[in-house]
Design an enzyme around this catalytic site. Sequence first.
Site, mmCIF file in Angstrom:
data_model
loop_
_atom_site.group_PDB
_atom_site.id
_atom_site.type_symbol
_atom_site.label_atom_id
_atom_site.label_comp_id
_atom_site.label_asym_id
_atom_site.label_seq_id
_atom_site.Cartn_x
_atom_site.Cartn_y
_atom_site.Cartn_z
ATOM 1 N N ASN A 190 21.522 -14.352 45.027
ATOM 2 C CA ASN A 190 21.852 -15.000 46.299
ATOM 3 C C ASN A 190 22.337 -16.405 45.981
ATOM 4 O OD1 ASN A 190 22.025 -16.147 48.780
ATOM 5 N ND2 ASN A 190 19.882 -15.876 49.349
ATOM 6 N N CYS A 195 22.995 -18.736 50.186
ATOM 7 C CA CYS A 195 22.143 -18.899 51.361
ATOM 8 C C CYS A 195 22.465 -20.215 52.065
ATOM 9 C CB CYS A 195 20.674 -18.863 50.972
ATOM 10 S SG CYS A 195 19.616 -18.905 52.425
HETATM 11 C C1 LIG Z 1 16.564 -12.740 59.248
HETATM 12 C C2 LIG Z 1 17.508 -12.690 58.089
HETATM 13 C C3 LIG Z 1 17.067 -13.053 56.818
HETATM 14 C C4 LIG Z 1 17.944 -12.993 55.727
HETATM 15 N N1 LIG Z 1 17.470 -13.342 54.488
HETATM 16 C C5 LIG Z 1 18.293 -13.216 53.404
HETATM 17 C C6 LIG Z 1 17.812 -13.487 52.096
HETATM 18 O O1 LIG Z 1 16.645 -13.800 51.881
HETATM 19 N N2 LIG Z 1 18.681 -13.370 51.066
HETATM 20 C C7 LIG Z 1 19.994 -12.993 51.241
HETATM 21 O O2 LIG Z 1 20.731 -12.882 50.245
HETATM 22 N N3 LIG Z 1 20.469 -12.708 52.476
HETATM 23 C C8 LIG Z 1 19.653 -12.812 53.552
HETATM 24 N N4 LIG Z 1 20.135 -12.520 54.804
HETATM 25 C C9 LIG Z 1 21.553 -12.129 54.967
HETATM 26 C C10 LIG Z 1 21.709 -10.614 55.020
HETATM 27 O O3 LIG Z 1 21.291 -10.005 53.817
HETATM 28 C C11 LIG Z 1 23.179 -10.225 55.312
HETATM 29 O O4 LIG Z 1 24.006 -10.732 54.287
HETATM 30 C C12 LIG Z 1 23.641 -10.781 56.650
HETATM 31 O O5 LIG Z 1 22.619 -10.646 57.604
HETATM 32 C C13 LIG Z 1 24.905 -10.088 57.163
HETATM 33 O O6 LIG Z 1 24.681 -8.729 57.443
HETATM 34 P P1 LIG Z 1 24.342 -8.166 58.927
HETATM 35 O O7 LIG Z 1 25.393 -8.718 59.846
HETATM 36 O O8 LIG Z 1 24.346 -6.686 58.788
HETATM 37 O O9 LIG Z 1 23.010 -8.702 59.269
HETATM 38 C C14 LIG Z 1 19.282 -12.573 55.913
HETATM 39 C C15 LIG Z 1 19.706 -12.202 57.196
HETATM 40 C C16 LIG Z 1 18.849 -12.246 58.275
HETATM 41 C C17 LIG Z 1 19.342 -11.815 59.622
#
Ligand SMILES: Cc1cc2nc3c(=O)[nH]c(=O)nc-3n(C[C@H](O)[C@H](O)[C@H](O)COP(=O)(O)O)c2cc1C
Length: 306
Positions: free
Chosen positions: A128, A131
């Site tokens: 990651n 972030c």
């Molecule tokens: C509540 C939440 C926590 C997340 N935590 C992380 C994380 O710890 N590490 C990471 O690489 N991405 C994290 N993400 C990003 C997701 O892995 C993903 O890249 C992003 O939500 C886009 O996909 P989506 O539109 O299907 O949610 C998080 C997303 C959400 C909504």
Amino acid sequence: MTPDLGVSIAGVSFKNPILTASGCCGYGEELADLFPLAKLGGLVTKSITKNPRPGHPPPRTAETTGGMINAIGLANVGIDEFIAKKIPFLEKQKTTIVVNVAGSKIDEYVELCARLNDIARVDMVELNISCPNVDVGGIEFGTDPKLTEETVRRVRKVFARPIIAKLAPNVTDISKIAIAAENGGADAVSVINSVVGMAVDPESWRTRITNNKGGLTGPAIKPIALAAVDRVYNSQCKLPIIGIGGITNASDVVEFLLVGASAVQIGTALFVEPDAPLKMVEGLKRYLARKKLSSVRELIGKVRKY
Ligand SMILES: Cc1cc2nc3c(=O)[nH]c(=O)nc-3n(C[C@H](O)[C@H](O)[C@H](O)COP(=O)(O)O)c2cc1C
């Protein structure tokens, strides 16, 4: 004939192209209460850091138009507890396990991946480097090609299995970062992490999350994610792409495969409908049968452009 849903990324086999996204199902335990994780193509764990992190104080998520905004602040149990308490559960799961790591300096990524290298059941790591919700580290890595390349290069030396670099959309040209990751020795890229956004309550005049800004996710970002996958797929970067961003059903999955993703990850949809990935697997089978295709791989990169 049952269509073949299997895909392979950097030599790792996935029984179907549907994975869960980091941060949206913890370390898998809660999701396993709802359905067998063996039905997933793969599971990506919440970002792990060297030390445990409490994350930002609540409220740290808010619903927005077509999605949500979050600044969890990488709350996680830390690598020691992850290895002691979470790995034994993950080792029993009959699906591909991807462990996502985050750090505030390159040494931290290296140290984490060196420890994960000793655990054979960690099939891949996902870095990651994107972030948006931490003060130090995170996105700085993923917006700077040199730092991206250096981070991957150093991790490459200590981690023997495939490395995925997870890219940020908050850059001018995401393909430059993908190429940097490839130059550093990455085996795949995941595209995209959340998009920087903000939400405000017009009654109280307050920002809706304590970090004020956060990561926008969900259907609102799907077109941004598709354009990012398309851009990387048509660049000099030849790495396989895992598409992420706003995927809620099987037709969304098809769209990502058509623009060049070899697999996808499901994030926000899990909060709305935890078994959405299973429905996508079934929907994908029906779609392939209707289109008289024998393998999901026949869709990858086949978008027809004007
Ligand atoms: C509540 C939440 C926590 C997340 N935590 C992380 C994380 O710890 N590490 C990471 O690489 N991405 C994290 N993400 C990003 C997701 O892995 C993903 O890249 C992003 O939500 C886009 O996909 P989506 O539109 O299907 O949610 C998080 C997303 C959400 C909504």
